[in-house]
Write a protein that holds these residues in place. Structure first.
Motif, PDB file in Angstrom:
ATOM      1  N   ASP A  33       0.954  -1.253  -0.091  1.00  0.00           N
ATOM      2  CA  ASP A  33       0.006  -0.071  -0.063  1.00  0.00           C
ATOM      3  C   ASP A  33       0.947   1.290  -0.111  1.00  0.00           C
ATOM      4  N   ARG A  34       1.904   1.341   0.712  1.00  0.00           N
ATOM      5  CA  ARG A  34       3.044   2.227   0.752  1.00  0.00           C
ATOM      6  C   ARG A  34       3.390   2.749  -0.576  1.00  0.00           C
ATOM      7  N   GLN A  35       3.737   1.632  -1.268  1.00  0.00           N
ATOM      8  CA  GLN A  35       4.358   1.722  -2.519  1.00  0.00           C
ATOM      9  C   GLN A  35       3.258   2.198  -3.815  1.00  0.00           C
ATOM     10  N   GLU A  36       2.020   1.969  -3.381  1.00  0.00           N
ATOM     11  CA  GLU A  36       1.046   2.016  -4.183  1.00  0.00           C
ATOM     12  C   GLU A  36       0.646   3.550  -4.196  1.00  0.00           C
ATOM     13  N   ILE A  37       0.500   4.101  -2.796  1.00  0.00           N
ATOM     14  CA  ILE A  37       0.266   5.392  -2.677  1.00  0.00           C
ATOM     15  C   ILE A  37       1.460   6.331  -3.152  1.00  0.00           C
ATOM     16  N   ARG A  38       2.745   6.069  -2.871  1.00  0.00           N
ATOM     17  CA  ARG A  38       3.785   6.628  -3.341  1.00  0.00           C
ATOM     18  C   ARG A  38       3.562   6.787  -5.045  1.00  0.00           C
ATOM     19  N   LYS A  39       3.223   6.037  -5.555  1.00  0.00           N
ATOM     20  CA  LYS A  39       2.891   6.223  -7.089  1.00  0.00           C
ATOM     21  C   LYS A  39       1.782   7.230  -7.299  1.00  0.00           C
ATOM     22  N   GLU A  40       0.753   7.284  -6.494  1.00  0.00           N
ATOM     23  CA  GLU A  40      -0.355   8.203  -6.606  1.00  0.00           C
ATOM     24  C   GLU A  40       0.047   9.490  -6.426  1.00  0.00           C
ATOM     25  N   ILE A  41       1.011   9.869  -5.597  1.00  0.00           N
ATOM     26  CA  ILE A  41       1.172  11.199  -5.139  1.00  0.00           C
ATOM     27  C   ILE A  41       1.498  12.234  -6.252  1.00  0.00           C
ATOM     28  N   PRO A  42       2.357  11.838  -7.452  1.00  0.00           N
ATOM     29  CA  PRO A  42       2.377  13.019  -8.259  1.00  0.00           C
ATOM     30  C   PRO A  42       1.105  13.152  -9.167  1.00  0.00           C
ATOM     31  N   ASP A  77      -9.970   3.973   3.919  1.00  0.00           N
ATOM     32  CA  ASP A  77      -9.368   5.025   3.081  1.00  0.00           C
ATOM     33  C   ASP A  77     -10.029   5.587   1.816  1.00  0.00           C
ATOM     34  N   SER A  78      -9.948   6.558   1.233  1.00  0.00           N
ATOM     35  CA  SER A  78     -10.794   6.873  -0.149  1.00  0.00           C
ATOM     36  C   SER A  78     -10.690   5.852  -1.120  1.00  0.00           C
ATOM     37  N   ALA A  79      -9.440   5.268  -1.046  1.00  0.00           N
ATOM     38  CA  ALA A  79      -9.302   4.200  -2.101  1.00  0.00           C
ATOM     39  C   ALA A  79      -9.852   2.760  -1.836  1.00  0.00           C
ATOM     40  N   GLY A  80     -10.497   2.902  -0.483  1.00  0.00           N
ATOM     41  CA  GLY A  80     -11.058   1.435  -0.261  1.00  0.00           C
ATOM     42  C   GLY A  80     -10.081   0.433   0.646  1.00  0.00           C
ATOM     43  N   ARG A  81      -8.861   1.024   0.912  1.00  0.00           N
ATOM     44  CA  ARG A  81      -7.955   0.310   1.786  1.00  0.00           C
ATOM     45  C   ARG A  81      -8.289   0.095   3.214  1.00  0.00           C
TER      46      ARG A  81
END
Length: 144
Positions: A33-42, A128-132
């Protein structure tokens, strides 16, 4: 303390601060999840007013605002607990009229920080907003 609006050239700095801060404070996040969120930031940054915060000439963190909602506030982990977060939050309330914040319920230090700063829990979501599977507390500034 000073701030400036972030530009596209600041994305790597923002991601670096975010990642180091999350590693120090968000132990509840899975690696995936941390890696997925990191990709979403930009992808997310262009939709918020991102400010870089400076103390003594060094960038110590960043915030992201959407209207009167604080979307994100992350500090360099070496600066946590030194009063910078409180100074930034007070500036955001005063100068940017922040009224609401969402915070991970599992991030106990952040929850205590916002409650101590005058915010009250008004609602809770189980994910969270992504359903995690990370419960979110919705907070509102008590003076509003």
């Amino acid at each position: 303390m000073q701030n400036r609006k972030a530009t596209a050239n600041d994305v790597s700095l923002i991601i670096d601060i975010w990642e180091r801060s999350v590693m120090a404070t968000h132990h509840f996040l899975s690696v995936e999840d941390r890696q997925e969120i990191r990709k979403e930031i930009p992808l997310y940054l262009p939709h918020v007013d991102v400010r870089l915060w400076y103390a003594k000439g060094a960038c110590i963190g960043f915030s992201g605002i959407n209207n009167n909602h604080l979307e994100m506030l992350f500090l360099d982990p070496g600066k946590i607990g030194q009063g910078y977060g409180r100074q930034i939050l007070h500036s955001l309330i005063r100068d940017f009229h922040i009224q609401t914040i969402d915070v991970n319920k599992q991030n106990g230090n952040a929850v205590r920080f916002y409650l101590k700063s005058g915010f009250k829990v008004i609602r809770e979501d189980a994910t969270d907003s992504a359903g995690r599977p990370y419960p979110i507390l919705h907070l509102k500034y008590a003076d509003h």
